[in-house]
Write a protein that holds these residues in place. Structure first.
Motif, short mmCIF file in Angstrom:
data_model
loop_
_atom_site.label_atom_id
_atom_site.label_comp_id
_atom_site.label_asym_id
_atom_site.label_seq_id
_atom_site.Cartn_x
_atom_site.Cartn_y
_atom_site.Cartn_z
N ILE A 76 2.44 -14.15 -4.81
CA ILE A 76 2.38 -13.58 -6.16
C ILE A 76 1.45 -12.37 -6.18
O ILE A 76 1.68 -11.42 -6.93
CB ILE A 76 1.94 -14.65 -7.18
CG1 ILE A 76 2.01 -14.11 -8.61
CG2 ILE A 76 0.55 -15.16 -6.89
CD1 ILE A 76 3.39 -13.88 -9.13
N ASP A 77 0.43 -12.37 -5.34
CA ASP A 77 -0.49 -11.23 -5.29
C ASP A 77 0.22 -9.97 -4.80
O ASP A 77 -0.04 -8.87 -5.29
CB ASP A 77 -1.68 -11.54 -4.39
CG ASP A 77 -2.51 -12.70 -4.93
OD1 ASP A 77 -2.71 -12.75 -6.15
OD2 ASP A 77 -2.92 -13.55 -4.12
N ASP A 78 1.11 -10.12 -3.83
CA ASP A 78 1.88 -8.98 -3.34
C ASP A 78 2.78 -8.43 -4.44
O ASP A 78 2.91 -7.21 -4.61
CB ASP A 78 2.73 -9.38 -2.13
CG ASP A 78 1.90 -9.83 -0.95
OD1 ASP A 78 0.76 -9.32 -0.81
OD2 ASP A 78 2.38 -10.69 -0.19
N HIS A 79 3.41 -9.32 -5.19
CA HIS A 79 4.30 -8.88 -6.26
C HIS A 79 3.52 -8.21 -7.40
O HIS A 79 4.00 -7.23 -7.98
CB HIS A 79 5.11 -10.06 -6.79
CG HIS A 79 6.07 -10.63 -5.79
ND1 HIS A 79 7.14 -9.91 -5.29
CD2 HIS A 79 6.12 -11.83 -5.17
CE1 HIS A 79 7.80 -10.65 -4.42
NE2 HIS A 79 7.20 -11.81 -4.33
N LEU A 80 2.33 -8.72 -7.70
CA LEU A 80 1.51 -8.08 -8.73
C LEU A 80 1.04 -6.69 -8.30
O LEU A 80 1.02 -5.76 -9.11
CB LEU A 80 0.31 -8.96 -9.07
CG LEU A 80 0.61 -10.23 -9.86
CD1 LEU A 80 -0.63 -11.10 -9.99
CD2 LEU A 80 1.18 -9.90 -11.22
N ALA A 81 0.67 -6.55 -7.04
CA ALA A 81 0.27 -5.22 -6.55
C ALA A 81 1.44 -4.25 -6.60
O ALA A 81 1.26 -3.07 -6.96
CB ALA A 81 -0.26 -5.34 -5.12
N LEU A 82 2.63 -4.72 -6.28
CA LEU A 82 3.82 -3.88 -6.37
C LEU A 82 4.11 -3.50 -7.82
O LEU A 82 4.44 -2.35 -8.12
CB LEU A 82 5.01 -4.60 -5.76
CG LEU A 82 6.34 -3.84 -5.76
CD1 LEU A 82 6.23 -2.59 -4.92
CD2 LEU A 82 7.45 -4.74 -5.27
N VAL A 119 -3.79 3.34 -10.18
CA VAL A 119 -3.54 3.52 -8.74
C VAL A 119 -4.86 3.74 -8.00
O VAL A 119 -5.11 3.14 -6.95
CB VAL A 119 -2.58 4.70 -8.48
CG1 VAL A 119 -2.54 5.07 -7.02
CG2 VAL A 119 -1.19 4.37 -8.97
N GLY A 120 -5.71 4.58 -8.54
CA GLY A 120 -6.99 4.87 -7.90
C GLY A 120 -7.88 3.64 -7.79
O GLY A 120 -8.52 3.43 -6.76
N LEU A 121 -7.90 2.82 -8.83
CA LEU A 121 -8.71 1.61 -8.80
C LEU A 121 -8.19 0.63 -7.76
O LEU A 121 -8.96 0.00 -7.03
CB LEU A 121 -8.73 0.97 -10.19
CG LEU A 121 -9.68 -0.20 -10.40
CD1 LEU A 121 -11.12 0.25 -10.15
CD2 LEU A 121 -9.53 -0.73 -11.81
N GLN A 122 -6.88 0.52 -7.67
CA GLN A 122 -6.28 -0.37 -6.68
C GLN A 122 -6.56 0.13 -5.26
O GLN A 122 -6.91 -0.65 -4.37
CB GLN A 122 -4.78 -0.48 -6.93
CG GLN A 122 -4.13 -1.65 -6.27
CD GLN A 122 -2.68 -1.79 -6.68
OE1 GLN A 122 -2.03 -0.80 -6.98
NE2 GLN A 122 -2.19 -3.00 -6.68
N LEU A 123 -6.44 1.42 -5.03
CA LEU A 123 -6.73 1.99 -3.71
C LEU A 123 -8.21 1.86 -3.35
O LEU A 123 -8.55 1.60 -2.19
CB LEU A 123 -6.29 3.45 -3.64
CG LEU A 123 -4.78 3.67 -3.63
CD1 LEU A 123 -4.48 5.16 -3.68
CD2 LEU A 123 -4.16 3.05 -2.41
N PHE A 124 -9.08 2.04 -4.32
CA PHE A 124 -10.51 1.89 -4.08
C PHE A 124 -10.84 0.46 -3.67
O PHE A 124 -11.58 0.24 -2.70
CB PHE A 124 -11.30 2.28 -5.33
CG PHE A 124 -12.78 2.04 -5.21
CD1 PHE A 124 -13.57 2.87 -4.43
CD2 PHE A 124 -13.38 0.97 -5.85
CE1 PHE A 124 -14.93 2.64 -4.30
CE2 PHE A 124 -14.73 0.73 -5.73
CZ PHE A 124 -15.51 1.57 -4.96
N ALA A 125 -10.29 -0.51 -4.39
CA ALA A 125 -10.54 -1.92 -4.05
C ALA A 125 -9.98 -2.25 -2.67
O ALA A 125 -10.61 -2.97 -1.89
CB ALA A 125 -9.93 -2.83 -5.11
N TRP A 126 -8.82 -1.71 -2.33
CA TRP A 126 -8.21 -1.95 -1.02
C TRP A 126 -9.08 -1.35 0.07
O TRP A 126 -9.29 -1.96 1.12
CB TRP A 126 -6.80 -1.35 -1.02
CG TRP A 126 -6.06 -1.58 0.24
CD1 TRP A 126 -5.38 -2.70 0.61
CD2 TRP A 126 -5.91 -0.65 1.33
NE1 TRP A 126 -4.81 -2.53 1.85
CE2 TRP A 126 -5.13 -1.27 2.32
CE3 TRP A 126 -6.36 0.64 1.56
CZ2 TRP A 126 -4.79 -0.65 3.50
CZ3 TRP A 126 -6.02 1.26 2.74
CH2 TRP A 126 -5.24 0.61 3.69
N THR A 127 -9.60 -0.17 -0.15
CA THR A 127 -10.45 0.50 0.84
C THR A 127 -11.73 -0.29 1.08
O THR A 127 -12.16 -0.48 2.23
CB THR A 127 -10.78 1.93 0.39
OG1 THR A 127 -9.57 2.65 0.18
CG2 THR A 127 -11.65 2.65 1.41
#
Length: 158
Positions: A76-82, A119-127
């Motif tokens: 479900i986490d993958d689907h939410l990120a998508l 998008v920026g917040l998601q990329l920042f957390a991923w980084t």
């Protein structure tokens, strides 16, 4: 009688604002509340990583081929990120569409900004997560230096 055109409604701009707001809220929800899928504890994961590194090194030394990669199932986490990525892209596209149609500048800018922020917040957390993961993997490899000192070729010698 004057022929003044009625002001154009900012349909794209406000739609982009709404979709961008949903994307941002979904991003914050997944970062603060997630992960939603069941997962093992960090200790178990690090222990399995250390075991996998040791087994991989032993296979390499013995000349045995590595096992074929196995695809992990989607959660479900993958689907939410998508969903966040799709909603953010849609918000930016609607904001750009509002600019092209010369709708209200505030609504268009808000849609673009909220979509870009999600998008920026998601990329920042991923980084940040990748950097922390790299530190953990480095710590595990450093901890295994005594067992596999020759394998690392004196990498950790003083």
């Amino acid at each position: 009688m004057s022929h003044v055109a009625a002001p154009r409604r900012a349909v794209f701009g406000w739609s982009g604002f709404a979709v961008g707001a949903v994307a941002l809220v979904l991003t914050l929800a997944t970062l603060w509340s997630g992960p939603f899928a069941a997962s093992q504890s960090a200790g178990v994961t690090v222990g399995e990583l250390a075991t996998e590194i040791a087994q991989s090194a032993a296979r390499s030394l013995a000349g045995v081929p590595q096992p074929a990669p196995v695809a992990e199932p989607r959660t479900i986490d993958d689907h939410l990120a998508l969903a966040v990525g799709i909603l953010s892209g849609l918000a930016i596209a609607l904001g750009v569409g509002a600019v092209v149609r010369r709708e209200g500048a505030r609504a268009a800018a808000a849609g673009i900004a909220l979509g870009g922020l999600a998008v920026g917040l998601q990329l920042f957390a991923w980084t940040v997560a990748m950097l922390v993961g790299a530190v953990v993997i480095s710590a595990v490899i450093y901890a295994l230096r005594d067992a596999f000192g020759d394998l690392f070729g004196g990498l950790f010698d003083g």
